[in-house]
Design a protein around this motif. Structure first.
Motif, PDB file in Angstrom:
ATOM      1  N   SER A 137     -69.523 -21.595  79.403  1.00 16.15           N
ATOM      2  CA  SER A 137     -70.863 -21.229  78.956  1.00 16.15           C
ATOM      3  C   SER A 137     -71.582 -22.441  78.360  1.00 16.15           C
ATOM      4  O   SER A 137     -72.798 -22.556  78.498  1.00 16.15           O
ATOM      5  CB  SER A 137     -70.820 -20.074  77.958  1.00 16.15           C
ATOM      6  N   TYR A 150     -71.314 -25.526  79.449  1.00 17.93           N
ATOM      7  CA  TYR A 150     -71.858 -26.330  80.558  1.00 17.93           C
ATOM      8  C   TYR A 150     -73.217 -25.774  80.968  1.00 17.93           C
ATOM      9  O   TYR A 150     -74.173 -26.516  81.198  1.00 17.93           O
ATOM     10  CB  TYR A 150     -70.930 -26.297  81.790  1.00 17.93           C
ATOM     11  N   VAL A 151     -73.272 -24.453  81.051  1.00 17.26           N
ATOM     12  CA  VAL A 151     -74.533 -23.822  81.450  1.00 17.26           C
ATOM     13  C   VAL A 151     -75.617 -24.135  80.428  1.00 17.26           C
ATOM     14  O   VAL A 151     -76.727 -24.533  80.778  1.00 17.26           O
ATOM     15  CB  VAL A 151     -74.343 -22.299  81.572  1.00 17.26           C
ATOM     16  N   SER A 164     -76.958 -27.620  80.722  1.00 17.67           N
ATOM     17  CA  SER A 164     -77.738 -27.918  81.931  1.00 17.67           C
ATOM     18  C   SER A 164     -79.154 -27.371  81.837  1.00 17.67           C
ATOM     19  O   SER A 164     -79.994 -27.707  82.661  1.00 17.67           O
ATOM     20  CB  SER A 164     -77.033 -27.343  83.157  1.00 17.67           C
ATOM     21  N   THR A 198     -75.470 -16.197  77.432  1.00 19.68           N
ATOM     22  CA  THR A 198     -74.558 -17.341  77.535  1.00 19.68           C
ATOM     23  C   THR A 198     -74.202 -17.872  76.155  1.00 19.68           C
ATOM     24  O   THR A 198     -73.052 -18.217  75.880  1.00 19.68           O
ATOM     25  CB  THR A 198     -75.228 -18.460  78.351  1.00 19.68           C
TER      26      THR A 198
END
Lengths: 494, 139, 68, 564
Positions: free
Chosen positions: A147, A149-150, A153, A117
């Protein structure tokens, strides 16, 4: 192979990302990602070198010449941006391994996905910069945004999920606005190539559609670059993401958005149209000033240091926008060199905080009391980054502040120059709060007395810290190239 | 769904057709409407239907997550690999013309086919992965 | 201590009388007055101490006046 | 010698490398080598301008060596060397690094050929030196350090402002004669004035220096103020008002010195007084006057270091430097007492000691230009300085009534450092030609004329007589545990008192105005805190919906704006 450099810049991390995902969890994954980042940095350096020597490089994807095919076009401005992003990408990747393996609560089987990512995010950022095609910008913007956002998180704190979600909503709205803007432009001109757009737009400039496109692009890009008051997604996203991710995104993501703003409003619309006809500066200037002031004051009252620095980022973005809204070579130089310098200082600061949280598990002010004695190297780097953030001479931060003040004075805007100086004092206050807590206050009860951060974290942190000092003295890159980029954007240079 | 025989039967009948249609869209993409994105979604839809009717465990048995993981990566690799191949053969990135040394048009056919295949595989794998992730929540 | 004091008085007188033995190079006229530097030094020091004593009445405060 | 290498960089670079050396002898030897190397480098460089750097559109001349800068740079190296020997046993990395960085910055400042480099070194000196105060690690030192830092940074900010105004007015940043005929010149003048401790701007000095560590005070006494004297000599030589300022500066501290109890603070006052002489020399501005200022700065660094070192040794061994608690220490610390007396003789300008050959240059210059009022006042100040620095310091510390304190002699390294300083003081006094040779202007001046020796001895002997008489008659004010109000009272007491509204003597209106202002400021801060504070509207997490709403509102505003 050298003629393929522009596309390799994007393709190398793009290929490495799925390879990372395929590999078994372990040291090899990180090594692959690290080598990839190093390669990207090498390519970026070569590109900058070639651009400075030969001028603009153009690359036609699939052999289809522009304006029909997608063109990758590298000039001084984006070669410089590529170098910033690739350099930060490489340094933070070196930092990330220890964080991912020991700090983030990520099962071993999922770790390769982190690197994949991260590389995808890097691909997206580099792609946005290198491309000369307006729609392509949107595509890469989505790659990098999704990517990121991932990545956000993944943070340990449950609030990271909400933060990532809010960022997702706001980022998507921003991207959609940008897409709408590009769509309108395509409708009016029938082309997506930036150079071609710039050539065809003046004929249709005086239409409602183009003006609407302009408005959508203004707001869309402002959302992505967290211009006050559209910055509200940023503090939480930065505060709750893992430290490596924060360092990476804070140093690159918003910078690239600012680059996109420069590209659209200077290269595509042209400075004359954007600032002469549309008076974009009348919108940017007050928002920039309000952002600088408000975010600096908010930063003073924060107790979570990471969140404090996030607000400081909003203020720093204000400085860059302020430089842009001066619409002069000096102002733009200030903005562009601050892209570089801010990447250095925020990278340093967030990585130093990463070291702190690695050892004591928190970065709130009360928990950080007395840390300076336990972790002298970490806090040393923090102080250097802080000095640079304040803009103390002989640090990188001084270079851009100097140009900014010079630019404001050139326009005869004394109050603006004074405000810049005054808000530097606000930066002194919030950095001093941390320094004072870390050095002059006794450690809180019950905090385990752990030692200095491991070398794997310190080396990257100090690399950036020293870069802050080096580029404060040798300004040929951050000010020299920035000036060339500024001249290229304004179309006054050689 | 175990006790409803009608949906189960119809699913069994429909599934080959859906997958076949997906392949049609996939390979027809370079001449008519269609292509990897659409085909991938249709392909994934077939599996989603199967999983809805026959249960997630059965679906996982047929299309195990590790395969999806490989698929996600493989598709991107095919796509980028074709591009790099063009570059290695002396053209620009994604220049299909050079893939066949005799006939550029043939090379272009081959290139677009492979690229669409890569896109299809990735999209299908990602769609099924997302479905698994949602359906697997709360277990 | 007494020897010290009377020794000092002796030295002072000798130095004062020294003025008679050589030709003084003076830029200002007052410099060439007899024993100018001697009595000027004496008067200054007495004035200094007396003034400082008066000043103490105004400025002296307790040691932790500033409270830190 | 490396061609064009700035000696300041040896000290600054070395300060960071010093941390890498292992604690103890290795690090000490390494640190000792730095000022030696720096001095050699300085000695080997021919006069000229080096190391030009292009910064933005400005050309910085980071190294300019001429007569004026050479003398200052040389004595700064000597002072750094003495301080390192003096601090040989110190095991405190903070002080060690600051103790190299700060001299390095000072050397950089006097070698700077342009105002920007000067400003950078100016600030570096300010920031690095404050750690010498904080290194005492007491609450009191922390507060004193903060006040010190404020004054120093204030000076830096004024300097920067002045440089910018000057640059815009003249387009030049070369550091040469500036004068007072432009606003930029005035700003820079005040910036220099703060560091040179002009009257009313002086208080940071007496406030902070006595609060520093044993080594710290020695270092502080050498650099900051002399740097300012150099800057004044470079930028404002011959400025008439400096003569008045300098005379006042030489006069008023001696009164405070008489009644001050903390002996290191007495020295701080006497430092102020010596600076006054130098400022007068700069103000006269003739070659003789400037030479006098430089020579006296050179000598002052050495004897003031010697005096502060001896008082530091007393503080280290006896635990206090309050005159009221000391006395009779000559029995325990005979060598320190002797060396202190050398310093006292030097500062009092006894023949054969350093100040005798340097201060007379300034007095002679004043006489030649016919400034007879200043001349008389400086003579007064000379008598005064003998009185408090020459007699009071050694008398109350080592003689007077026996306090009963019995302690060890100062450590050997401190004695070596003091011995070296004392040797230099005497050396300069005996061989003045050596010092005269490195002064910026060639002069033919013989301090050892009969007139000069006899008159000086008369002055000193009769001052001593006055002291003895006053002590014998009991008129002399006793040493009391106390603090004396000075202008720092204004910001340390007046402001807080007024702010809390307790101080009734101030007129009602003033008080009301103050409270109103205070109220306003409080409300402003409260207002800021309400909106920007942790739970303020600008700092909390907003619901996603309202974020989106704002985005749309702005879009609408933009559209309307663009359509108009």
């Amino acid at each position: 192979m050298t003629e393929h450099l522009p596309v390799l810049q994007v393709v190398v991390p793009l290929i490495a990302a799925p390879l990372c995902a395929l590999l078994r969890p372990g040291r090899a994954v990180w090594l692959l990602a690290m080598v990839t980042c190093a390669l990207c940095l090498l390519i970026a350096a070569l590109l900058l070198d070639r651009v400075l020597a030969q001028g603009v490089i153009s690359y036609a994807m699939g052999g289809w010449p522009a304006p029909w095919g997608i063109e990758y076009r590298v000039d001084a401005a984006n070669a410089y941006m590529l170098l910033i992003v690739a350099a930060i990408g490489a340094v933070v990747m070196a930092f990330a391994r220890t964080v991912v393996e020991q700090r983030i609560r990520l099962p071993a089987s999922k770790q390769p996905w982190f690197y994949a990512t991260y590389l995808l995010c890097l691909t997206g950022l580099l792609g946005m910069i290198v491309t000369g095609d307006a729609f392509n910008v949107f595509v890469f913007l989505e790659i990098s945004s999704l990517s990121s956002y991932v990545l956000i998180s993944i943070g340990r704190d449950r609030r990271a999920l909400t933060a990532a979600y809010q960022y997702l909503i706001m980022g998507t709205i921003g991207a959609t606005f940008i897409l709408i803007g590009i769509g309108f432009l395509y409708v009016m001109t029938g082309t997506l190539n930036m150079a071609d757009l710039a050539a065809r737009l003046p004929a249709v400039a005086d239409t409602r559609t183009v003006r609407a496109a302009f408005a959508f692009l203004t707001i869309g890009i402002s959302l992505k670059l967290a211009l006050f008051p559209l910055h509200l997604w940023l503090p939480n996203a930065y505060a709750y993401a893992p430290s490596a991710v924060t360092a990476f995104l804070a140093a690159t993501a918003t910078k690239v958005a600012i680059y996109v703003l420069l590209r659209f409003f200077f290269t595509i619309f042209g400075a004359q149209f954007s600032f002469g006809t549309m008076r974009l500066d009348a919108i940017l200037l007050p928002l920039a000033l309000a952002g600088i002031f408000s975010a600096s004051v908010v930063a003073i009252f924060q107790t979570n240091v990471k969140r404090m620095l996030a607000y400081s980022s909003v203020a720093q973005i204000g400085y860059m926008i302020l430089g842009i809204s001066l619409v002069s070579v000096t102002g733009l130089t200030a903005a562009i060199s601050h892209l570089f310098n801010h990447a250095l200082m925020k990278g340093t600061l967030f990585m130093a905080l990463g070291c702190v949280s690695f050892r004591i598990g928190a970065v709130s002010l009360d928990r950080m009391a007395g840390v300076g004695r336990i972790m002298p190297w970490t806090m040393g780097a923090f102080v250097i980054g802080g000095l640079s953030l304040i803009g103390v001479p002989m640090t990188a931060g001084f270079v851009s502040k100097w140009y900014l003040i010079l630019g404001a004075l050139e326009r005869g805007w004394w109050p603006v120059a004074l405000l810049v100086l005054f808000t530097s004092l606000l930066a002194v206050v919030y950095i001093w709060r941390v320094v004072e807590t870390a050095y002059f206050q006794p450690a809180p009860e019950g905090r385990a007395t752990t030692g200095e951060a491991p070398l794997a974290l310190l080396v990257p942190t100090w690399t950036l810290a020293l870069a802050n000092l080096y580029f404060g003295l040798d300004t040929s890159l951050n000010a020299g190239v920035a000036r060339r980029a500024a001249e290229a954007l304004l179309g006054v240079g050689p | 769904m175990q006790q409803y025989s009608v949906p189960r039967l119809i699913t069994k009948l429909l599934l080959p057709l859906i997958l076949l249609f997906a392949l049609y869209v996939q390979f027809h993409g370079d001449f008519g409407p269609g292509g990897g994105f659409q085909a991938g979604v249709i392909f994934a839809a077939g599996f989603v239907l199967y999983a809805l009717v026959y249960g997630l465990d059965n679906a996982r048995r047929i299309m195990p997550p590790w395969l999806l993981r490989v698929g996600v990566s493989l598709g991107v690799l095919i796509y980028a690999g074709v591009g790099v191949a063009g570059m290695l053969l002396g053209g620009a990135f994604l220049d299909y013309g050079v893939l066949d040394s005799h006939d550029p048009v043939h090379g272009q056919h081959l290139g677009i086919l492979l690229v669409e295949l890569g896109v299809g595989i990735t999209v299908a794998s990602v769609m099924i992965s997302i479905f698994y992730a949602f359906a697997g929540r709360g277990r | 201590m007494d020897q010290f004091f009377y020794g000092l008085v002796g030295i002072c007188i000798v130095l004062l009388l020294g003025d008679l033995l050589y030709h003084k190079h003076a830029t200002f006229s007052f410099e060439s007055w007899f024993g100018f530097f001697a009595w000027y030094g004496f008067i200054c020091c007495v004035a200094l101490v007396l003034l400082a004593k008066q000043m103490r009445k105004v400025v002296k405060r307790d040691e932790d006046y500033y409270g830190d | 010698m490396i061609d064009g290498l700035n000696p300041a960089l040896i000290l600054i670079g070395g300060s960071l490398l010093a941390l890498l050396a292992p604690q103890g002898r290795a690090r000490n030897l390494f640190m000792l080598a730095l000022p030696v190397l720096g001095a050699l480098q300085l000695w080997g460089l021919p006069y000229g301008e080096y190391a030009r750097i292009e910064l933005f559109d400005l050309t910085l001349t980071t190294l300019r060596l001429d007569g004026l800068s050479f003398a200052f740079a040389l004595v700064f190296h000597i002072a750094a060397l003495l301080a390192i020997i003096y601090a040989w046993r110190l095991d405190d990395p903070v002080q060690q690094v600051a103790g190299l960085l700060y001299p390095g910055a000072a050397v950089g400042a006097v070698l700077a050929g342009d105002l920007v480099t000067l400003f950078i070194c100016w600030e570096l000196a300010a920031v690095s030196s404050v750690f010498l105060i904080w290194a005492r690690r007491t609450q009191r030192a922390y507060h004193a350090g903060m006040r010190y830092l404020l004054a120093q940074i204030g000076s830096g900010v004024l300097l920067l402002a002045g440089v910018i105004v000057h640059l815009r007015a003249t387009g030049s940043i070369t550091f040469e004669h500036l004068g007072l005929d432009s606003p930029g010149g005035w700003l820079i003048f005040i910036a220099f004035g703060i560091k040179a401790a002009f009257p009313l701007l002086h208080n940071w000095l007496q406030d902070a220096y006595p609060e520093a560590t044993v080594t710290g005070t020695v270092l502080l006494s050498a650099f900051t103020t002399k740097m300012a004297i150099y800057a004044l000599a470079r930028g404002f030589a011959g400025t008439e008002s400096l003569i008045t300022i300098g005379t006042l500066m030489a006069m008023f501290p001696i009164f405070y010195a008489v009644i001050e109890n903390d002996l290191r603070r007495v020295l701080a006052y006497s430092m102020n007084n010596q600076l006054g002489f130098m400022v007068v020399g700069v103000g006269i501005g003739t070659p003789l006057g400037l030479d006098g200022a430089v020579a006296h700065a050179f000598a002052d660094i050495l004897f003031k270091a010697l005096l502060f070192m001896s008082m530091g040794a007393v503080l280290l061994r006896a635990g206090t430097v309050n005159g009221s608690e000391l006395g009779g220490l000559y029995k325990s610390m005979p060598l320190t007492a002797g060396l202190c007396m050398v310093g006292a003789a030097s500062i009092s300008a006894f023949p054969l000691f350093s100040a005798f050959v340097t201060k007379s240059l300034i007095l002679e210059a004043a006489a030649r230009e016919g400034h007879w009022v200043s001349f008389l006042f400086l003579l007064f100040a000379s008598a005064g300085v003998f009185h408090h620095a020459g007699i009071k310091i050694p008398f109350f510390a080592f003689f007077a009534h026996d306090s009963g304190i019995r302690c060890e002699e100062a450590p050997r390294n401190m004695l070596v450092a003091m011995g070296l300083a004392a040797a230099l003081c005497v050396g300069i006094g005996v061989f003045p030609e050596a010092l005269y040779a490195i002064l910026p202007y060639p002069i033919a001046f013989d301090p050892y004329t009969t007139t000069h020796v006899v008159t000086q001895l008369q002055l000193l002997a009769w001052s001593a007589l006055a002291f003895s008489v006053l002590v014998r008659t009991g008129i002399y004010p006793p040493e009391l545990r106390s603090v004396n109000l000075d202008f720092d009272w204004g910001y340390r007491k007046l402001m807080p008192v007024v702010a809390t509204g307790v101080w009734g003597a101030v007129s009602r209106g003033w008080e009301a105005f103050n409270t109103a202002v205070e109220h306003l400021v409080k409300r402003l801060i409260a207002g800021l805190a309400r909106h920007h504070g942790q739970y303020g509207v600008l700092a909390t997490t907003w619901p996603t919906g309202s974020m989106v709403l704002w985005a749309v509102v702005l879009l609408g505003a933009c559209l309307i704006f663009y359509y108009l």
